[in-house]
Design a protein around this motif. Structure first.
Motif, mmCIF file in Angstrom:
data_model
loop_
_atom_site.group_PDB
_atom_site.id
_atom_site.type_symbol
_atom_site.label_atom_id
_atom_site.label_comp_id
_atom_site.label_asym_id
_atom_site.label_seq_id
_atom_site.Cartn_x
_atom_site.Cartn_y
_atom_site.Cartn_z
ATOM 1 N N LEU A 1 46.030 24.822 31.668
ATOM 2 C CA LEU A 1 46.223 26.084 30.957
ATOM 3 C C LEU A 1 44.929 26.549 30.290
ATOM 4 O O LEU A 1 44.555 27.730 30.368
ATOM 5 C CB LEU A 1 47.330 25.949 29.914
ATOM 6 C CG LEU A 1 48.772 26.007 30.391
ATOM 7 C CD1 LEU A 1 49.729 25.856 29.211
ATOM 8 C CD2 LEU A 1 49.063 27.299 31.132
ATOM 9 N N TRP A 2 44.232 25.632 29.616
ATOM 10 C CA TRP A 2 43.007 26.027 28.934
ATOM 11 C C TRP A 2 41.897 26.331 29.935
ATOM 12 O O TRP A 2 41.077 27.235 29.714
ATOM 13 C CB TRP A 2 42.564 24.952 27.948
ATOM 14 C CG TRP A 2 41.437 25.432 27.072
ATOM 15 C CD1 TRP A 2 40.157 24.981 27.064
ATOM 16 C CD2 TRP A 2 41.498 26.469 26.094
ATOM 17 N NE1 TRP A 2 39.403 25.672 26.152
ATOM 18 C CE2 TRP A 2 40.213 26.600 25.526
ATOM 19 C CE3 TRP A 2 42.525 27.300 25.647
ATOM 20 C CZ2 TRP A 2 39.920 27.523 24.537
ATOM 21 C CZ3 TRP A 2 42.236 28.220 24.640
ATOM 22 C CH2 TRP A 2 40.941 28.333 24.103
ATOM 23 N N ALA A 3 41.866 25.594 31.054
ATOM 24 C CA ALA A 3 40.895 25.889 32.109
ATOM 25 C C ALA A 3 41.107 27.304 32.642
ATOM 26 O O ALA A 3 40.144 28.055 32.869
ATOM 27 C CB ALA A 3 41.014 24.868 33.239
ATOM 28 N N ASP A 4 42.363 27.667 32.836
ATOM 29 C CA ASP A 4 42.667 29.031 33.294
ATOM 30 C C ASP A 4 42.251 30.055 32.235
ATOM 31 O O ASP A 4 41.727 31.125 32.561
ATOM 32 C CB ASP A 4 44.156 29.151 33.594
ATOM 33 C CG ASP A 4 44.535 30.538 34.092
ATOM 34 O OD1 ASP A 4 44.158 30.880 35.222
ATOM 35 O OD2 ASP A 4 45.199 31.287 33.327
ATOM 36 N N LEU B 1 47.697 30.450 22.543
ATOM 37 C CA LEU B 1 47.503 29.176 23.234
ATOM 38 C C LEU B 1 46.657 28.207 22.412
ATOM 39 O O LEU B 1 47.029 27.026 22.289
ATOM 40 C CB LEU B 1 46.878 29.407 24.610
ATOM 41 C CG LEU B 1 46.566 28.143 25.437
ATOM 42 C CD1 LEU B 1 47.835 27.324 25.690
ATOM 43 C CD2 LEU B 1 45.890 28.522 26.754
ATOM 44 N N PRO B 2 45.536 28.635 21.815
ATOM 45 C CA PRO B 2 44.770 27.693 20.984
ATOM 46 C C PRO B 2 45.599 27.112 19.845
ATOM 47 O O PRO B 2 45.470 25.922 19.527
ATOM 48 C CB PRO B 2 43.615 28.556 20.442
ATOM 49 C CG PRO B 2 43.446 29.630 21.456
ATOM 50 C CD PRO B 2 44.826 29.924 21.965
ATOM 51 N N PHE B 3 46.455 27.916 19.240
ATOM 52 C CA PHE B 3 47.303 27.413 18.160
ATOM 53 C C PHE B 3 48.275 26.367 18.699
ATOM 54 O O PHE B 3 48.482 25.319 18.070
ATOM 55 C CB PHE B 3 48.082 28.561 17.522
ATOM 56 C CG PHE B 3 48.943 28.138 16.358
ATOM 57 C CD1 PHE B 3 48.416 28.090 15.070
ATOM 58 C CD2 PHE B 3 50.272 27.767 16.539
ATOM 59 C CE1 PHE B 3 49.196 27.681 13.992
ATOM 60 C CE2 PHE B 3 51.062 27.360 15.472
ATOM 61 C CZ PHE B 3 50.515 27.323 14.194
ATOM 62 N N ARG C 1 49.806 16.912 27.354
ATOM 63 C CA ARG C 1 48.432 16.826 27.831
ATOM 64 C C ARG C 1 48.331 17.217 29.300
ATOM 65 O O ARG C 1 47.296 17.704 29.763
ATOM 66 C CB ARG C 1 47.883 15.414 27.618
ATOM 67 C CG ARG C 1 48.052 14.530 28.850
ATOM 68 C CD ARG C 1 47.693 13.094 28.654
ATOM 69 N NE ARG C 1 47.694 12.393 29.919
ATOM 70 C CZ ARG C 1 48.785 12.044 30.589
ATOM 71 N NH1 ARG C 1 49.976 12.332 30.124
ATOM 72 N NH2 ARG C 1 48.692 11.411 31.745
ATOM 73 N N GLN C 2 49.413 17.002 30.073
ATOM 74 C CA GLN C 2 49.393 17.342 31.484
ATOM 75 C C GLN C 2 49.389 18.854 31.697
ATOM 76 O O GLN C 2 49.045 19.329 32.775
ATOM 77 C CB GLN C 2 50.610 16.721 32.180
ATOM 78 C CG GLN C 2 50.610 15.202 32.122
ATOM 79 C CD GLN C 2 51.888 14.607 32.692
ATOM 80 O OE1 GLN C 2 52.967 15.167 32.568
ATOM 81 N NE2 GLN C 2 51.766 13.461 33.330
ATOM 82 N N VAL C 3 49.771 19.586 30.675
ATOM 83 C CA VAL C 3 49.860 21.036 30.777
ATOM 84 C C VAL C 3 48.641 21.718 30.170
ATOM 85 O O VAL C 3 48.156 22.729 30.691
ATOM 86 C CB VAL C 3 51.140 21.548 30.072
ATOM 87 C CG1 VAL C 3 51.265 23.057 30.189
ATOM 88 C CG2 VAL C 3 52.381 20.856 30.627
ATOM 89 N N VAL C 4 48.120 21.161 29.082
ATOM 90 C CA VAL C 4 47.082 21.882 28.330
ATOM 91 C C VAL C 4 45.767 21.990 29.089
ATOM 92 O O VAL C 4 45.070 23.014 28.979
ATOM 93 C CB VAL C 4 46.844 21.239 26.945
ATOM 94 C CG1 VAL C 4 48.077 21.354 26.088
ATOM 95 C CG2 VAL C 4 46.382 19.797 27.063
ATOM 96 N N VAL C 5 45.396 20.967 29.862
ATOM 97 C CA VAL C 5 44.115 21.031 30.579
ATOM 98 C C VAL C 5 44.096 22.187 31.581
ATOM 99 O O VAL C 5 43.187 23.028 31.543
ATOM 100 C CB VAL C 5 43.784 19.684 31.249
ATOM 101 C CG1 VAL C 5 42.561 19.828 32.156
ATOM 102 C CG2 VAL C 5 43.532 18.610 30.201
#
Length: 398
Positions: A240-243, A368-370, A234-238
């Protein structure tokens, strides 16, 4: 010398400063240096990939040291374990300040991870002994929440000194914080049994504990591994998805910070629920919320929708504060407790290390979504495993 707690006259706040103070200070130290470790590595000539590897040395140091830390704690006691960890962490911080060779710097970062493993194992073992089972979840949730507060505050304190003296300022903040943690830990009362004797029973080893408690490790333990995997991801996905959405770094930082703020606000009520209603009352909702949030994240299209999902992730993670430590304390035997908790923390750290690696591998192989959605499914899997295992392996209050 202090005896283990009696539920009738125990007050959690009576041990607040000596028990939770070192965790707050240690968290501040870790929080101050985590953002600057990759920057320091880059200043020493490291590549981007090399800087990421240097950062990972903290997790590697903690992972490989959990079981040795349990043996040290069992031999010398929780208080001396925390004192030794604070001293080792201070040495590691000084290495990071004064050694300008990348290999030496990496060694210092690795030692920070080693010290962290010893410190966290000792503090968990101490609270398990000091707090009666009926208040255990509140104590562990508070312990986890206080550590998160320290991690949250550390970067701001470090930034102030970095502004004055440069990157070494963050390590000096950490050096002072871990030294103060050791000083506070010095005043921890030692714990003994009611009769002052060692726990009865044959001498235990890590191997014997693995054999005796294999059912717990293969059920609740696997659930804990999955929980750690989702939490670390979870610390990585936020960001990454924001970017991926094209949000600027300031907005990304704000979203991440608000998610962390929600995370910190709910730790004590969650612990109270676990004590009153049982561990499963928090374990399953926490992971369901995180799993569903991660499944929803690839559907977000802008800052506001991402913020809502990030807040839900923060809430789900926050109500699970102290969950892993509480379950470890519940299932740990009186004889061989430190070694059991060492194995437990090893499993949790293994999950924490694997989460971002799984996300990276799936992102590279598919999209990334997967990868984010697959991480959400891991969260739902953790909820299912804990929901199935906890009621069928009810711990005996120890």
């Amino acid at each position: 010398m202090s005896k283990a707690a009696d539920p009738q006259d125990f007050n959690l706040w009576s041990i607040a400063i000596p028990a939770f103070g070192p965790s707050l200070l240690f968290g501040i130290g870790e929080g101050a240096i985590l953002p600057v470790i990759p920057l320091s590595a880059r200043d020493m000539g490291s590549s981007l990939a090399g800087a990421a590897l240097v950062v990972s040395l903290i997790g590697i140091g903690s992972l490989v040291s959990n079981i040795p830390a349990s043996i040290i704690t069992a031999k010398f006691g929780e208080r001396l374990g925390m004192l030794g960890a604070s001293a080792l962490s201070l040495v590691a911080m000084l290495i990071c300040v004064f050694c300008h060779n990348l290999w030496a710097f990496g060694a210092g970062v690795f030692l920070i991870g080693v010290a962290s493993a010893v410190f966290h194992l000792a503090r968990q073992s101490y609270l398990t002994e000091a707090v009666p089972p009926l208040m255990r979840a509140r104590a562990m949730s508070t312990l986890g929440g206080v550590g998160r507060i320290g991690l949250f505050a550390g970067p701001f304190i470090g930034a102030l000194l970095i502004h004055l003296v440069g990157l070494p300022g963050a390590y000096w903040v950490a050096a002072v914080a871990v030294t103060a943690a050791g000083v506070v830990a010095w005043w921890l009362p030692d714990l003994v049994n009611a009769d002052g004797a060692a726990p009865a029973g044959p001498k235990v080893t890590v191997v014997s504990l693995l054999a005796t408690h294999r059912k717990v490790f293969l059920t609740v333990g696997i659930g804990v591994l999955l929980v750690s995997s989702v939490r670390s991801s979870r610390q990585v996905v936020v960001p990454l998805w924001a970017d991926n959405l094209g949000l600027n770094p300031a907005v990304t930082s704000l979203i991440y910070g608000l998610s962390g703020a929600i995370d910190m606000l709910v730790f004590y009520p969650a612990g109270k629920v676990m004590d009153k209603k049982g561990r499963i009352a928090v374990a399953v909702p926490s992971m369901v919320l995180m799993g569903v949030s991660l499944l929803l994240m690839p559907l977000t299209t802008g800052a506001f929708s991402l913020l809502l999902v990030a807040l839900l992730i923060g809430f789900g993670n926050g109500i699970g504060s102290g969950l892993i430590m509480t379950l470890g304390a519940d299932y740990s035997p009186r004889n061989g407790r430190a070694q059991f908790l060492g194995i437990w923390r090893f499993m949790a750290d293994a999950g924490g290390s694997s989460g971002p690696a799984i996300l990276a591998g799936l992102t590279a192989a598919v999209t990334l979504p997967f990868g984010i959605a697959a991480t959400g499914l891991l969260g739902l899997g953790a909820a299912a495993m804990l929901g199935y295992s906890i009621p069928r392996n009810r711990p005996v209050s120890r």
